[in-house]
Design a protein around this motif. Structure first.
Motif, PDB file in Angstrom:
ATOM      1  N   GLY A  59     -55.582  40.559 132.344  1.00  0.00           N
ATOM      2  CA  GLY A  59     -54.783  41.546 132.206  1.00  0.00           C
ATOM      3  C   GLY A  59     -55.182  42.626 131.042  1.00  0.00           C
ATOM      4  N   ARG A  60     -55.340  43.726 131.195  1.00  0.00           N
ATOM      5  CA  ARG A  60     -55.753  44.638 129.829  1.00  0.00           C
ATOM      6  C   ARG A  60     -54.606  45.190 129.195  1.00  0.00           C
ATOM      7  N   GLY A  61     -53.475  44.835 129.423  1.00  0.00           N
ATOM      8  CA  GLY A  61     -52.281  45.491 128.669  1.00  0.00           C
ATOM      9  C   GLY A  61     -52.164  44.745 127.400  1.00  0.00           C
ATOM     10  N   LYS A  70     -51.131  35.898 138.055  1.00  0.00           N
ATOM     11  CA  LYS A  70     -49.980  36.532 138.396  1.00  0.00           C
ATOM     12  C   LYS A  70     -49.653  37.098 139.699  1.00  0.00           C
ATOM     13  N   ASN A  87     -48.439  49.958 134.592  1.00  0.00           N
ATOM     14  CA  ASN A  87     -48.007  50.252 133.381  1.00  0.00           C
ATOM     15  C   ASN A  87     -49.139  51.315 132.499  1.00  0.00           C
ATOM     16  N   ASP A  89     -48.223  53.227 130.069  1.00  0.00           N
ATOM     17  CA  ASP A  89     -47.138  53.808 128.993  1.00  0.00           C
ATOM     18  C   ASP A  89     -47.988  53.954 127.821  1.00  0.00           C
ATOM     19  N   GLU A  90     -49.223  53.232 127.715  1.00  0.00           N
ATOM     20  CA  GLU A  90     -50.219  53.332 126.687  1.00  0.00           C
ATOM     21  C   GLU A  90     -49.861  54.075 125.101  1.00  0.00           C
ATOM     22  N   SER A  91     -48.958  53.128 124.509  1.00  0.00           N
ATOM     23  CA  SER A  91     -48.726  53.521 123.315  1.00  0.00           C
ATOM     24  C   SER A  91     -49.097  52.633 122.136  1.00  0.00           C
ATOM     25  N   TYR A 175     -42.382  53.348 122.544  1.00  0.00           N
ATOM     26  CA  TYR A 175     -43.499  52.437 122.618  1.00  0.00           C
ATOM     27  C   TYR A 175     -42.825  51.263 123.388  1.00  0.00           C
ATOM     28  N   GLU A 176     -41.580  50.940 123.005  1.00  0.00           N
ATOM     29  CA  GLU A 176     -40.961  49.526 123.587  1.00  0.00           C
ATOM     30  C   GLU A 176     -40.886  49.601 124.983  1.00  0.00           C
ATOM     31  N   GLY A 178     -43.129  50.246 126.945  1.00  0.00           N
ATOM     32  CA  GLY A 178     -44.281  49.481 127.455  1.00  0.00           C
ATOM     33  C   GLY A 178     -44.100  48.054 127.822  1.00  0.00           C
ATOM     34  N   GLU A 179     -43.520  47.369 127.084  1.00  0.00           N
ATOM     35  CA  GLU A 179     -43.050  46.057 127.347  1.00  0.00           C
ATOM     36  C   GLU A 179     -42.270  45.967 128.945  1.00  0.00           C
ATOM     37  N   GLU A 180     -42.931  45.016 129.744  1.00  0.00           N
ATOM     38  CA  GLU A 180     -42.667  44.967 131.211  1.00  0.00           C
ATOM     39  C   GLU A 180     -41.267  44.868 131.416  1.00  0.00           C
ATOM     40  N   ASN A 214     -48.762  45.538 136.125  1.00  0.00           N
ATOM     41  CA  ASN A 214     -50.153  45.419 135.441  1.00  0.00           C
ATOM     42  C   ASN A 214     -50.504  46.625 134.702  1.00  0.00           C
ATOM     43  N   ASN A 215     -51.299  46.500 133.757  1.00  0.00           N
ATOM     44  CA  ASN A 215     -51.779  47.471 132.963  1.00  0.00           C
ATOM     45  C   ASN A 215     -52.530  48.470 133.947  1.00  0.00           C
ATOM     46  N   THR A 218     -56.286  47.343 134.225  1.00  0.00           N
ATOM     47  CA  THR A 218     -56.207  46.387 135.037  1.00  0.00           C
ATOM     48  C   THR A 218     -56.410  46.702 136.485  1.00  0.00           C
TER      49      THR A 218
END
Ligand SMILES: Cc1cc2nc3c(=O)[nH]c(=O)nc-3n(C[C@H](O)[C@H](O)[C@H](O)COP(=O)(O)O)c2cc1C
Ligand code: SF4
Ligand code: FES
Lengths: 435, 173
Positions: A59-61, A70, A87, A89-91, A175-176, A178-180, A214-215, A218
């Protein structure tokens, strides 16, 4: 329009179509698009997951979790609908790679989402972009509409009896999110407060259904894996780290930009050759290797292969691949302060060690940088950060504490230089602390 | 909502909202984009906007406010027609973001979250906007401007000031 860069050492897989007009669906198809999704539709779920495992894609996140594994965690049978969640959200400060993917190759994200849907048996996929990326949301929305018009999305994708819908979603600054699990809350129209785990999203995720998250990078990588074959993809990277990565190289380098390099590429080479070295011929002071939450590396630590395992062994993290280069004219205390200010601003406030910890760290560092620190502050800052580690509800707390710890431990001398009424030795942006 | 219902929003946006609440497995998922699009058109989340969005989604106004206050792009007071958002986070800071931000403060005569008296500009120091490799970067409403320097600030301001008379609403409304 963000500048594209290029370097001979790049291996262009995910960025292969950048700058070639692939936002247009015909052009995307001309450049090999939607072939992988069709093939995956024929081969089916088990085959897809096995190929993904063989590719070595992680995963690239940020956390680098193996993607194929996964996907295999999602139960085959489920009473509730299953979902794919991309995902975007890139922050993470220092990271701007998903930006370019959405801008140049939105169909790769859509195609990757279709394949993820086929793998886990989901009929709906969401693409969530941060609200600031409005112009990119419009690009993605057009691409989605075009894919529907061709019958690549909808009730009968590619003329089969398989359904897959894609829904785009805009965030609104957080930003938060971005957490899954916070992302799922946000997508359900709530505050971005994370959920307790377990249950993990693969079992209970969006709307209570099994969800693969997934990011964007990814997901955009997935079609390329089926195009070139998982073995060939894996071979590009290093051991247990398949393929390439989009490194966002920023800060004090001559040629900042997003470069696609093989996993395990040497960090020193990345800075001095790929990105043209430190700006103005200055000396290197420090490198943040994987976005603002990853602990800083010293110049003597950068002869390092950039993959999840090697950077981990060096005491930091590959994270989001955001390489931030810092020259010798920079005040590390100020840099640490700006970093923690971000986390203080973005903490969701749900749990005390993070909410209070980021607040006190910001206050202490503000005062310290303004020349009002005392010797014991340095230990106090370290003590505070150490006590946040592992004691928070979600990984945000560690993300805020880890870089602070790195700065204090590796640049203690510079903290000491700020002591006893001496303002910042670099005399930059010093404001009287109002606390 | 039926088409005859009184709405604050333009017919285009109202139609978009009618579609938006049907788009998701759960109506409430429309909330955050709806608030953002409403703000783009009206300028901020006025009491009336909150009330109508609550009604469209079928939740209380308090719930709408509870969610809206979490997200930094959502606001309850008008901003300028052109909201200048200067990223000062690490990658931008290293390449002179504070100097750019200070120049905006001087030229516009306002500080963080300030609005010029003619209502044309507002200014905000923001966190990373995902343009770190093209730093220092800013956004004016939703438009990115990359690789800025303090010297480029005055001409950027005048180009927006020039547009202010002709453009009726914020872009993307
Ligand atoms: C505070 C915080 C912020 C995060 N932000 C992002 C983000 O902006 N984009 C992202 O893809 N992952 C982000 N993550 C990681 C996600 O939780 C999740 O692990 C990731 O999207 C999974 O995708 P991957 O397996 O493809 O890496 C964040 C995690 C944390 C704790
Ligand atoms: S660690 Fe921070 S961001 Fe995560 S739940 Fe606690 S307060 Fe919220
Ligand atoms: S740090 Fe400014 S855009 Fe990322």
């Amino acid at each position: 329009m963000p500048r594209l860069v290029s370097h001979p050492d790049e291996v262009k897989i995910v960025t292969r179509r950048f700058g070639l007009g692939a936002t247009e669906i015909d052009r995307y198809i001309e450049l090999g698009g939607y072939v992988s999704a069709k093939k995956c539709l024929e081969e089916g779920s088990d085959w897809i997951i096995n190929e993904m495992k063989a590719s070595g894609l992680r995963g690239r996140g940020g956390a680098g979790f193996p993607t194929g594994m996964k996907w295999s965690f999602v139960p085959k049978k489920s009473d509730k609908p299953k979902y794919v969640l991309v995902n975007g959200d890139e922050s993470e400060p220092g990271t701007c790679k998903d930006h370019l993917i959405f801008l140049h190759d939105p169909h790769a994200v859509i195609e990757g989402a279709i394949i993820a849907g086929l793998a886990i048996g989901a009929k709906v996929g969401f693409i969530y972009l941060r609200g600031e990326y409005r112009y990119l949301i419009e690009i993605v929305e057009k691409a989605v509409a075009d894919a529907y018009a061709r019958g690549f999305l909808g009730k009968n994708i590619f003329g089969s009896d398989t359904e897959f819908q894609v829904i785009t979603q805009s965030g609104a600054g957080a930003y938060e999110v971005g957490e899954e699990s916070a992302l799922m809350e946000s997508l359900e129209g709530k505050r971005g407060i994370p959920r307790i785990k377990p249950p993990f999203p693969a079992v209970v995720g969006l709307y209570g259904g099994p969800t693969v998250i997934n990011n964007a990078e990814t997901i955009a990588t997935v079609p390329h894996i089926f195009e070139m074959g998982p073995a060939a993809y894996a071979k590009v990277g290093s051991e247990r780290n398949g393929g390439t990565r989009l490194f966002s190289i920023s800060g004090h380098v001559e040629r900042p930009g997003v470069y696609e390099l093989p996993m395990g590429y040497n960090l020193k080479k990345m800075i001095y050759e790929v990105a043209g070295g430190v700006r103005g011929g200055r000396k290197l002071k420090a490198v943040v290797p994987g976005g603002s939450s990853t602990p800083v590396l010293l110049p003597e630590e950068i002869d390092l292969g950039m993959d999840f395992d090697q950077v981990g062994k060096a005491g930091s993290m590959l994270g989001s691949g955001g390489v931030v280069v810092i020259d010798d004219q920079t005040c590390i205390v100020e840099f640490a302060l700006r970093t923690i200010s971000f986390y203080q601003h973005e903490s969701c406030g749900w749990c005390i060690p993070c909410r209070e910890g980021t607040d006190w760290l910001k206050k202490s560092l503000t005062r310290f940088h303004a020349g009002f620190g005392v010797a014991k502050d340095i230990d106090n800052i370290q003590y505070l950060a150490e006590n946040m580690m592992g004691r928070t509800f979600c990984p945000f707390g560690d993300a805020a504490a880890m870089p602070t710890l790195g700065f204090v431990k590796k640049f203690r001398k510079e903290f000491e230089d700020h002591l006893n009424g001496q303002p910042c030795p670099f005399a930059k942006h010093v404001e009287l602390a109002v606390i | 909502m039926s088409p005859e219902t009184m709405t604050l929003f333009s017919p285009r946006l109202a139609a978009r909202f009618d579609a938006l609440v049907e788009k998701y497995p759960l109506k409430r998922s429309a909330l955050i984009p709806m608030l953002l699009y409403a703000q783009d058109e009206i300028g901020y989340l006025s009491d009336a906007v909150v009330a109508e969005v609550a009604q469209r989604i079928g939740i209380t106004e308090l719930e709408v406010r509870n969610v809206a206050t979490y997200y930094s792009m959502l606001r309850f007071k008008p901003a300028g027609k052109y909201n200048v958002q200067v990223c000062t986070n690490i990658s931008c800071m290293l390449r002179g973001a504070y100097e750019v931000y200070e120049r905006f403060q001087e030229e516009l005569g306002i500080g963080h979250k300030g609005v010029t008296s003619d209502g044309v500009f507002s200014l905000e120091e923001v966190e990373c906007i995902g343009a770190c490799c093209w730093a220092p970067a800013i956004q004016v409403n939703y438009d990115f401007h990359d690789e800025l320097s303090p010297e480029l600030v005055p001409s950027l301001i005048s180009s927006y000031r020039g547009k202010a008379g002709t453009e009726k609403k914020v872009p993307h409304a």
